[in-house]
Design a protein around this motif. Structure first.
Motif, short mmCIF file in Angstrom:
data_model
loop_
_atom_site.label_atom_id
_atom_site.label_comp_id
_atom_site.label_asym_id
_atom_site.label_seq_id
_atom_site.Cartn_x
_atom_site.Cartn_y
_atom_site.Cartn_z
N ILE A 132 0.84 -1.20 0.00
CA ILE A 132 0.00 0.00 0.00
C ILE A 132 0.88 1.25 0.00
O ILE A 132 0.61 2.21 -0.73
N LYS A 133 1.93 1.24 0.82
CA LYS A 133 2.83 2.39 0.87
C LYS A 133 3.50 2.63 -0.48
O LYS A 133 3.73 3.78 -0.86
N ASN A 134 3.82 1.57 -1.21
CA ASN A 134 4.44 1.73 -2.52
C ASN A 134 3.44 2.24 -3.56
O ASN A 134 3.82 2.98 -4.47
N ALA A 135 2.18 1.87 -3.44
CA ALA A 135 1.16 2.29 -4.41
C ALA A 135 0.60 3.67 -4.10
O ALA A 135 0.11 4.36 -5.00
N LEU A 136 0.67 4.08 -2.85
CA LEU A 136 0.04 5.33 -2.43
C LEU A 136 0.54 6.57 -3.18
O LEU A 136 -0.29 7.38 -3.60
N PRO A 137 1.84 6.76 -3.38
CA PRO A 137 2.28 7.95 -4.13
C PRO A 137 1.69 8.01 -5.54
O PRO A 137 1.32 9.08 -6.02
N LYS A 138 1.57 6.88 -6.20
CA LYS A 138 0.99 6.84 -7.55
C LYS A 138 -0.49 7.23 -7.50
O LYS A 138 -0.97 7.97 -8.35
N ILE A 139 -1.18 6.72 -6.50
CA ILE A 139 -2.60 7.04 -6.36
C ILE A 139 -2.79 8.52 -6.07
O ILE A 139 -3.68 9.16 -6.63
#
Length: 174
Positions: A132-139
């Motif tokens: 989730i932490k890795n995907a959050l900046p993209k989101i």
């Protein structure tokens, strides 16, 4: 003259609607933040339970064992806050199909090693949190982009409306 009054009344009604919506959103956020602050341990437990897998299957000494996790119904966030892991129970089914409850700190013993299922579940939960932490900046970037597009569209609609009103005023005076 009448068109001008109705336009002013419409713009006042629109402003009142916008202010009402903003007030409702701010109140909703304030209530949510208050609830989270007052029940932080309970919220942490619920979030952890959401991220934790329901079951894990592992092999020990050539035998597959499936461990399960659930919320501990006897957990009291006020009195047990110093032991947040006690909010969970870990269990498995033995060879006879009988449930064996390990609690939150119990060990599964094999011939060669002792395993703490809570540790295995927390490792998997941590993996999900990292995903989730890795995907959050993209989101966040996508949401900002969408927000900017919405602002541009709203500005354009407002600009077109103003242009139409100016044209009406200009041609009505002639």
């Amino acid at each position: 003259m009448k068109d001008n009054n109705t336009d002013i009344q419409k713009s006042r009604k629109n402003k009142i609607k916008i202010i009402s919506i903003i007030t409702a959103v701010v109140l909703l956020i304030a209530i949510s933040v208050t609830f989270v602050c007052l029940n932080l341990t309970l919220v942490e437990t619920k979030v952890t339970m959401l991220l934790m897998p329901n079951s894990l299957t592992t092999a020990f000494d050539g035998k597959e064992v499936t461990f399960y996790a659930r919320e501990n119904k006897n957990f009291n966030p006020k009195t047990d806050a110093s032991q947040p892991l006690s909010a969970f129970e870990f269990y498995y089914y033995d060879d006879n199909g009988k449930e064996v409850n390990l609690g939150y700190d119990g060990l599964y013993k094999t011939k060669t090693q002792d395993i703490m299922p809570s540790f295995l579940f927390l490792i998997k939960t941590n993996e999900r949190v990292n995903n989730i932490k890795n995907a959050l900046p993209k989101i966040v970037v996508v949401l900002i982009f969408i927000f900017i597009i919405v602002l541009i569209v709203l500005w354009y609609k407002s600009w077109v409306k103003r242009q139409d009103m100016e044209k009406k005023k200009k041609y009505n005076k002639r």
